[in-house]
Write a protein that holds these residues in place. Structure first.
Motif, PDB file in Angstrom:
ATOM      1  N   THR A  22      -5.371   3.002 -14.586  1.00  0.00           N
ATOM      2  CA  THR A  22      -5.462   4.443 -14.315  1.00  0.00           C
ATOM      3  C   THR A  22      -5.234   5.282 -15.568  1.00  0.00           C
ATOM      4  OG1 THR A  22      -3.111   4.553 -13.693  1.00  0.00           O
ATOM      5  CG2 THR A  22      -4.705   4.157 -11.930  1.00  0.00           C
ATOM      6  N   GLN A  44      -3.416  -8.581  -0.904  1.00  0.00           N
ATOM      7  CA  GLN A  44      -3.768  -9.053   0.439  1.00  0.00           C
ATOM      8  C   GLN A  44      -4.379 -10.445   0.375  1.00  0.00           C
ATOM      9  OE1 GLN A  44      -6.280  -5.843   1.789  1.00  0.00           O
ATOM     10  NE2 GLN A  44      -4.542  -4.629   2.567  1.00  0.00           N
ATOM     11  N   VAL A  52      -4.198  -3.583  -4.332  1.00  0.00           N
ATOM     12  CA  VAL A  52      -3.841  -3.839  -2.933  1.00  0.00           C
ATOM     13  C   VAL A  52      -4.704  -4.954  -2.355  1.00  0.00           C
ATOM     14  CG1 VAL A  52      -3.702  -2.841  -0.629  1.00  0.00           C
ATOM     15  CG2 VAL A  52      -3.030  -1.466  -2.619  1.00  0.00           C
ATOM     16  N   GLU A  53      -5.991  -4.913  -2.662  1.00  0.00           N
ATOM     17  CA  GLU A  53      -6.890  -5.952  -2.159  1.00  0.00           C
ATOM     18  C   GLU A  53      -6.489  -7.328  -2.686  1.00  0.00           C
ATOM     19  OE1 GLU A  53     -10.754  -4.745  -3.373  1.00  0.00           O
ATOM     20  OE2 GLU A  53     -10.779  -2.943  -2.110  1.00  0.00           O
ATOM     21  N   ALA A  67      -3.717   1.260  -6.896  1.00  0.00           N
ATOM     22  CA  ALA A  67      -5.173   1.301  -6.855  1.00  0.00           C
ATOM     23  C   ALA A  67      -5.681   0.288  -5.828  1.00  0.00           C
ATOM     24  CB  ALA A  67      -5.742   0.981  -8.237  1.00  0.00           C
ATOM     25  N   PRO A  68      -6.813   0.572  -5.171  1.00  0.00           N
ATOM     26  CA  PRO A  68      -7.339  -0.337  -4.140  1.00  0.00           C
ATOM     27  C   PRO A  68      -7.531  -1.767  -4.649  1.00  0.00           C
ATOM     28  CG  PRO A  68      -8.483   1.751  -4.049  1.00  0.00           C
ATOM     29  CD  PRO A  68      -7.606   1.809  -5.265  1.00  0.00           C
ATOM     30  N   SER A  69      -7.909  -1.923  -5.909  1.00  0.00           N
ATOM     31  CA  SER A  69      -8.141  -3.271  -6.440  1.00  0.00           C
ATOM     32  C   SER A  69      -6.861  -4.094  -6.452  1.00  0.00           C
ATOM     33  CB  SER A  69      -8.731  -3.186  -7.856  1.00  0.00           C
ATOM     34  OG  SER A  69      -7.849  -2.496  -8.728  1.00  0.00           O
ATOM     35  N   SER A  86       0.826  -1.215   0.000  1.00  0.00           N
ATOM     36  CA  SER A  86       0.000   0.000   0.000  1.00  0.00           C
ATOM     37  C   SER A  86       0.853   1.255   0.000  1.00  0.00           C
ATOM     38  CB  SER A  86      -0.943   0.003   1.203  1.00  0.00           C
ATOM     39  OG  SER A  86      -0.208  -0.032   2.413  1.00  0.00           O
ATOM     40  N   HIS A 112      -9.046  -8.436  -9.366  1.00  0.00           N
ATOM     41  CA  HIS A 112     -10.049  -7.569  -8.728  1.00  0.00           C
ATOM     42  C   HIS A 112     -10.313  -6.289  -9.514  1.00  0.00           C
ATOM     43  CE1 HIS A 112      -9.465  -9.464  -4.446  1.00  0.00           C
ATOM     44  NE2 HIS A 112      -9.909 -10.314  -5.356  1.00  0.00           N
ATOM     45  N   THR A 113      -9.864  -6.246 -10.764  1.00  0.00           N
ATOM     46  CA  THR A 113     -10.022  -5.006 -11.550  1.00  0.00           C
ATOM     47  C   THR A 113     -11.249  -5.038 -12.455  1.00  0.00           C
ATOM     48  OG1 THR A 113      -8.612  -5.824 -13.351  1.00  0.00           O
ATOM     49  CG2 THR A 113      -7.524  -4.633 -11.538  1.00  0.00           C
ATOM     50  N   GLN A 140      -1.239  -1.133 -12.791  1.00  0.00           N
ATOM     51  CA  GLN A 140      -1.583   0.198 -12.306  1.00  0.00           C
ATOM     52  C   GLN A 140      -1.709   1.177 -13.464  1.00  0.00           C
ATOM     53  OE1 GLN A 140      -2.376   1.387  -9.372  1.00  0.00           O
ATOM     54  NE2 GLN A 140      -2.073   3.592  -9.560  1.00  0.00           N
TER      55      GLN A 140
END
Length: 420
Positions: free
Chosen positions: A70, A22, A18-19, A14-16, A9, A105-106, A66
């Protein structure tokens, strides 16, 4: 020294992304990831050398994902924006699978296509309809698709050469030059490999603009143990079978110098009660894929392979790699043994060294800046006496390059025997 990065992080992904990391239980970035990712996100060209199993794929794949999610939407048509070139079919599929996994997750924003020989070109052409965000390709098949107008490279923004030292070597020079000529001058170029021999460093720098060089091969304490057993040539197979049985290795990857040697050694091991499968370039792609998957899944205990298995292939927790024959290239030695001891796992690399290989192994040690003690196994001791005359040493060329090259080596340089 590499500054510690607490988590992924910290890169402002992007959050997707990082998630997903994890979910995959990716914790602290490895040294090559910690240093390369910020540079790639900043648009720098880089030459990154890091040990096998150090996380190089994620180091370039995550910034690419990324950039895709983006950046602006992909142009309509058969263009690609991010091109990753690799030397082998297996590595092409593996890298593409990793990118697909990282981008899970994108919500389908990242279109990834892998293209390589040995399989139908028609299915790959269909996959490329409408273009792609990321293509992972071997050089020959990529050129085939370009000539069929299935893909265009004039809008590539990012170029990655994975296992760059192999791609920049003579075997791929002509194909790579054709690909580079089709790319735009303005692009970000990233070179990754476990080894960068001096002879390819100059060529590598010509491809990049003010590149940042990262040399992280020795930053992590190795978890790979290297052992060298001296043995007479005629008792090599017996020693190999003895070691496999004595240590009860559940998985062993054995490297030989030629395709025909795979089958020959497999037959000799079978007579000693060891069932081994083979993996080499003359096999159909379907057979290669099946054998490799079965070995990765643990359905095959012993796999005998040429150097096509030495580059980039990730086999989870492989306990041992065995050099039955030495590789011709000192760099390939490091790539071979790097199949074990990956990502911090404890691994073992065993080399069976006969008299005719003494001099060449000294070259391998010198080039890789290592010095390994010689051992002997009881009952399989090598003869210490060496002829004083000049020996002829056969050095096998890599797969598909033709006849063996023979060179004379003074006996004085061969006798590197070390008692244990």
């Amino acid at each position: 020294m590499t500054q510690a990065v607490a988590s992924f992080s910290d890169f402002a992904f992007a959050p997707s992304i990082v998630e997903r990391l994890q979910t995959l239980n990716y914790q602290q970035p490895t040294p090559v990831q910690a240093q390369a990712i910020p540079l790639i996100l900043a648009g720098k060209d880089i030459i990154a050398g890091a040990n096998t199993g150090a996380g190089k794929t994620a180091a370039f794949a995550l910034p690419i994902i990324q950039n895709v999610i983006t950046g602006k939407a992909r142009d309509k048509g058969n263009w690609v924006s991010h091109l990753i070139v690799v030397p082998t079919r297996e590595l092409a599929k593996q890298v593409a699978d990793n990118i697909v996994s990282y981008s899970a997750h994108t919500n389908g924003k990242v279109k990834v296509v892998s293209v390589f020989g040995g399989v139908s070109v028609n299915s790959q052409m269909l996959s490329l309809r409408g273009g792609a965000d990321v293509i992972v390709a071997t050089p020959g098949r990529l050129l085939d698709l370009i000539s069929s107008n299935a893909v265009k490279l004039d809008k590539v923004t990012h170029l990655v050469l994975d296992e760059a030292d192999r791609l920049l070597n003579l075997g791929f020079t002509q194909e790579l030059q054709q690909i580079l000529a089709l790319l735009p001058k303005q692009k970000q170029t990233l070179l990754f490999s476990a080894t960068f021999p001096e002879e390819v460093i100059g060529l590598a720098k010509e491809l990049l603009v003010n590149p940042v060089e990262l040399a992280l091969q020795n930053e992590q304490e190795s978890t790979l143990v290297q052992r060298v057993f001296t043995v007479n040539r005629e008792t090599k197979t017996a020693l190999l079978a003895h070691l496999i049985k004595q240590h009860q290795w559940q998985q062993a990857l054995i490297f030989v110098s030629a395709k025909k040697s795979c089958h020959h050694l497999s037959q000799k091991l079978a007579k000693r009660g060891i069932n081994a499968q083979v993996f080499h370039g003359d096999q159909a792609q379907g057979a290669r894929t099946r054998v490799l998957n079965e070995f990765k899944n643990g359905d095959i205990d012993v796999l005998i392979a040429t150097d096509i298995a030495a580059r980039g292939i990730d086999i989870d927790k492989l306990p041992v790699v065995i050099n039955y024959d030495l590789p011709r290239s000192p760099a390939d030695y490091m790539h071979r043994i790097g199949r074990s001891g990956r990502a911090g796992e404890v691994g073992l690399a065993v080399t069976l060294l006969s008299h005719d290989e003494y001099h060449h192994f000294k070259v391998i040690e010198k080039k890789n800046k290592i010095s390994l003690p010689r051992e002997q196994e009881a009952g399989f001791e090598a003869d210490e006496a060496m002829p004083e005359d000049i020996k002829t040493v056969a050095v096998a060329k890599p797969e598909g390059t033709g006849k063996k090259k023979r060179k004379k080596v003074p006996a004085a340089n061969q006798d590197i025997w070390s008692k244990s």
